[in-house]
Design a protein around this motif. Structure first.
Motif, PDB file in Angstrom:
ATOM      1  N   ALA A  11      33.972   0.908 -34.410  1.00  0.00           N
ATOM      2  CA  ALA A  11      33.815  -0.204 -33.474  1.00  0.00           C
ATOM      3  C   ALA A  11      34.511   0.108 -32.154  1.00  0.00           C
ATOM      4  O   ALA A  11      34.015  -0.259 -31.075  1.00  0.00           O
ATOM      5  CB  ALA A  11      34.363  -1.491 -34.081  1.00  0.00           C
ATOM      6  N   ASP A  12      35.636   0.798 -32.213  1.00  0.00           N
ATOM      7  CA  ASP A  12      36.340   1.161 -30.978  1.00  0.00           C
ATOM      8  C   ASP A  12      35.518   2.129 -30.131  1.00  0.00           C
ATOM      9  O   ASP A  12      35.542   2.059 -28.890  1.00  0.00           O
ATOM     10  CB  ASP A  12      37.704   1.772 -31.303  1.00  0.00           C
ATOM     11  CG  ASP A  12      38.716   0.737 -31.765  1.00  0.00           C
ATOM     12  OD1 ASP A  12      38.488  -0.468 -31.504  1.00  0.00           O
ATOM     13  OD2 ASP A  12      39.707   1.140 -32.390  1.00  0.00           O
ATOM     14  N   TYR A  14      32.250   2.223 -29.977  1.00  0.00           N
ATOM     15  CA  TYR A  14      31.196   1.437 -29.333  1.00  0.00           C
ATOM     16  C   TYR A  14      31.777   0.542 -28.243  1.00  0.00           C
ATOM     17  O   TYR A  14      31.147   0.355 -27.191  1.00  0.00           O
ATOM     18  CB  TYR A  14      30.438   0.621 -30.376  1.00  0.00           C
ATOM     19  CG  TYR A  14      29.617   1.493 -31.305  1.00  0.00           C
ATOM     20  CD1 TYR A  14      28.579   2.278 -30.811  1.00  0.00           C
ATOM     21  CD2 TYR A  14      29.886   1.567 -32.665  1.00  0.00           C
ATOM     22  CE1 TYR A  14      27.832   3.103 -31.637  1.00  0.00           C
ATOM     23  CE2 TYR A  14      29.151   2.385 -33.506  1.00  0.00           C
ATOM     24  CZ  TYR A  14      28.122   3.149 -32.986  1.00  0.00           C
ATOM     25  OH  TYR A  14      27.383   3.972 -33.801  1.00  0.00           O
ATOM     26  N   ARG A  15      32.962   0.020 -28.474  1.00  0.00           N
ATOM     27  CA  ARG A  15      33.610  -0.797 -27.431  1.00  0.00           C
ATOM     28  C   ARG A  15      33.826   0.039 -26.169  1.00  0.00           C
ATOM     29  O   ARG A  15      33.555  -0.412 -25.055  1.00  0.00           O
ATOM     30  CB  ARG A  15      34.931  -1.357 -27.947  1.00  0.00           C
ATOM     31  CG  ARG A  15      35.669  -2.245 -26.924  1.00  0.00           C
ATOM     32  CD  ARG A  15      36.965  -2.787 -27.480  1.00  0.00           C
ATOM     33  NE  ARG A  15      36.737  -3.791 -28.518  1.00  0.00           N
ATOM     34  CZ  ARG A  15      36.935  -3.613 -29.808  1.00  0.00           C
ATOM     35  NH1 ARG A  15      37.382  -2.440 -30.262  1.00  0.00           N
ATOM     36  NH2 ARG A  15      36.698  -4.574 -30.676  1.00  0.00           N
ATOM     37  N   ASP A  19      32.187  -0.636 -22.523  1.00  0.00           N
ATOM     38  CA  ASP A  19      33.058  -0.779 -21.338  1.00  0.00           C
ATOM     39  C   ASP A  19      32.657   0.223 -20.257  1.00  0.00           C
ATOM     40  O   ASP A  19      32.574  -0.117 -19.072  1.00  0.00           O
ATOM     41  CB  ASP A  19      34.523  -0.570 -21.725  1.00  0.00           C
ATOM     42  CG  ASP A  19      35.105  -1.726 -22.523  1.00  0.00           C
ATOM     43  OD1 ASP A  19      34.471  -2.802 -22.558  1.00  0.00           O
ATOM     44  OD2 ASP A  19      36.193  -1.550 -23.114  1.00  0.00           O
ATOM     45  N   THR A  45      25.870   0.186 -29.490  1.00  0.00           N
ATOM     46  CA  THR A  45      26.338  -0.772 -30.499  1.00  0.00           C
ATOM     47  C   THR A  45      26.248  -0.276 -31.940  1.00  0.00           C
ATOM     48  O   THR A  45      26.870  -0.866 -32.825  1.00  0.00           O
ATOM     49  CB  THR A  45      25.542  -2.085 -30.414  1.00  0.00           C
ATOM     50  OG1 THR A  45      24.195  -1.844 -30.845  1.00  0.00           O
ATOM     51  CG2 THR A  45      25.544  -2.655 -29.003  1.00  0.00           C
ATOM     52  N   ASP A  66      33.030 -10.120 -21.865  1.00  0.00           N
ATOM     53  CA  ASP A  66      32.818  -9.592 -23.213  1.00  0.00           C
ATOM     54  C   ASP A  66      31.328  -9.321 -23.424  1.00  0.00           C
ATOM     55  O   ASP A  66      30.479 -10.116 -22.988  1.00  0.00           O
ATOM     56  CB  ASP A  66      33.304 -10.599 -24.264  1.00  0.00           C
ATOM     57  CG  ASP A  66      34.819 -10.724 -24.283  1.00  0.00           C
ATOM     58  OD1 ASP A  66      35.498  -9.778 -23.848  1.00  0.00           O
ATOM     59  OD2 ASP A  66      35.319 -11.787 -24.722  1.00  0.00           O
ATOM     60  N   GLY A  84      29.239  -1.563 -34.494  1.00  0.00           N
ATOM     61  CA  GLY A  84      29.792  -2.029 -33.228  1.00  0.00           C
ATOM     62  C   GLY A  84      29.923  -3.531 -33.103  1.00  0.00           C
ATOM     63  O   GLY A  84      30.425  -4.024 -32.081  1.00  0.00           O
ATOM     64  N   ALA A  87      32.963  -5.430 -31.709  1.00  0.00           N
ATOM     65  CA  ALA A  87      33.276  -5.222 -30.300  1.00  0.00           C
ATOM     66  C   ALA A  87      32.458  -6.121 -29.377  1.00  0.00           C
ATOM     67  O   ALA A  87      32.564  -5.999 -28.160  1.00  0.00           O
ATOM     68  CB  ALA A  87      33.038  -3.763 -29.927  1.00  0.00           C
ATOM     69  N   LEU A  88      31.655  -7.025 -29.954  1.00  0.00           N
ATOM     70  CA  LEU A  88      30.825  -7.877 -29.111  1.00  0.00           C
ATOM     71  C   LEU A  88      30.703  -9.276 -29.700  1.00  0.00           C
ATOM     72  O   LEU A  88      31.129  -9.531 -30.826  1.00  0.00           O
ATOM     73  CB  LEU A  88      29.437  -7.248 -28.903  1.00  0.00           C
ATOM     74  CG  LEU A  88      28.655  -6.749 -30.126  1.00  0.00           C
ATOM     75  CD1 LEU A  88      27.979  -7.869 -30.880  1.00  0.00           C
ATOM     76  CD2 LEU A  88      27.613  -5.723 -29.690  1.00  0.00           C
TER      77      LEU A  88
END
Length: 375
Positions: A11-12, A14-15, A19, A45, A66, A84, A87-88
């Protein structure tokens, strides 16, 4: 291809990608990005909808906000399981409600947005109707290099896909060619790609004899004959990342001319590879390969660009073509694949995937580029 094929990413990861994409959009003067189902959504994602339908699915990215993924309610559970998803923010909508209102909420009503090339026209037009002050640019035009520079994990996956394609070539050169149909050899290629880990086979070109003069020959029922040159071009996706390689083999002993043309293409491919270095323009790779062929008098028979990017799709930016001044950056991956195509006679193409390193380039395909004789 499903979201699970990208298991190495977190997830990090994809974050960070989302970003980076939002910042790139802001730097390009865009209010944000709108990403429809397709390779960009998977890359950003890890989510692939269970089916591509008329129901709106759209990722909304904007710097300082976000990420929001608008999804149909009946597909929200699948989206929530994507790697992902943490992260959303998921925003679902139910049939009978207006999905464009949910999408419009976080958008600048007068902004210009980058939008996926494969977004449906009905969705774009409906967004424009909901927010008449907005305007849009395709991602290919606005952010062509969005996915072009690969990180270490992506390079590892591309290298593994290249190794699987190499293993496929090493096996296919052992099978009989003469007396068999192109379609039969193509089926062998597809089976071998899957045997060596590909979940998706995108193409298996087997172009024998005069068919080799067509770079994108559709495989057919032509029987391969002794004395034929045969162009093999094959690839697909392994663990979510692409392979694409070409080698040209000969059934029995080649003529002097066939050897000469094959050697010429090999020299051109080597020249293109040696032109790869950070800071060089993409067109320099094309120029280097093309010059070798043109100087030998075959320039009119090299009828396509020298290369294309590769990643979560087998064809994507950057492109190694005259006029493309995008500088090469470490981590970019693309093909180097010059060819010579003599109408009605034969063709030759040699292709490797290459990644840009800090001081040059590295091939992700290592099978011989010498003439291979097959039965």
């Amino acid at each position: 291809m499903t979201g699970s094929t990208l298991a190495p990413f977190t997830a990090d990861d994809y974050r960070a990608r989302m970003d980076r994409a939002a910042r790139a959009a802001a730097d390009a003067g865009l209010a944000g990005l709108l990403v429809a189902p397709g390779p960009d959504l998977v890359w950003l994602t890890g989510y692939t909808p269970p089916a591509i339908t008329e129901r709106l699915t759209l990722l909304v990215l904007a710097a300082g906000q976000d990420p929001v993924l608008v999804v149909p309610a009946l597909e929200a559970p699948d989206a929530a399981r994507a790697t992902g998803a943490p992260a959303l923010t998921l925003r679902d909508w139910v049939d009978g409600k207006d999905p464009y209102a949910a999408t419009a909420a976080p958008l600048d009503s007068g902004g210009r947005f980058g939008i996926s090339d494969n977004a449906w026209a009905m969705h774009l037009l409906s967004l424009q109707k909901t927010l008449p002050g907005t305007s849009y640019a395709s991602l290919t035009d606005a952010l062509p290099m969005l996915r072009a520079v690969k990180d270490a994990a992506e390079l590892e996956l591309l290298a593994a896909a290249g190794a699987a394609a190499d293993a496929t070539f090493e096996e296919i050169r052992k099978v009989p060619f003469g007396g068999r149909r192109e379609s039969e050899v193509a089926a062998d290629l597809a089976g071998l790609l899957r045997r060596f880990g590909h979940s998706q086979v995108d193409f298996t070109i087997v172009a024998s004899g005069p068919n080799g003069a067509n770079p994108h020959h559709e495989i057919g029922d032509r029987v391969i004959e002794r004395g034929d040159m045969v162009v093999l071009d094959f690839g697909g996706l392994k663990d979510g990342y692409g392979s694409d390689t070409s080698r040209t083999v000969h059934v029995g002993e080649p003529t002097d001319e066939e050897r000469r043309v094959h050697d010429l293409v090999r020299e051109a491919q080597e020249a293109g590879f040696r032109a790869v270095r950070p800071g060089a323009a993409c067109q320099e790779v094309d120029r280097a390969a093309r010059k070798v062929i043109a100087d030998a008098g075959y320039g009119e028979y090299f009828i396509h660009r020298t290369g294309h990017g590769i990643g979560v799709t087998t064809h994507e930016p950057p492109y190694m073509i005259e006029g493309e001044q995008q500088p090469l950056v470490p981590g970019m991956c693309f093909s180097v694949e010059p060819g010579v195509y003599l109408p009605g006679r034969f063709g030759v193409r040699i292709e490797d995937i290459v990644t840009v390193t800090e001081d040059g380039g590295r091939r992700l395909n290592d099978t011989t580029r010498d003439m291979v004789i097959v039965d």
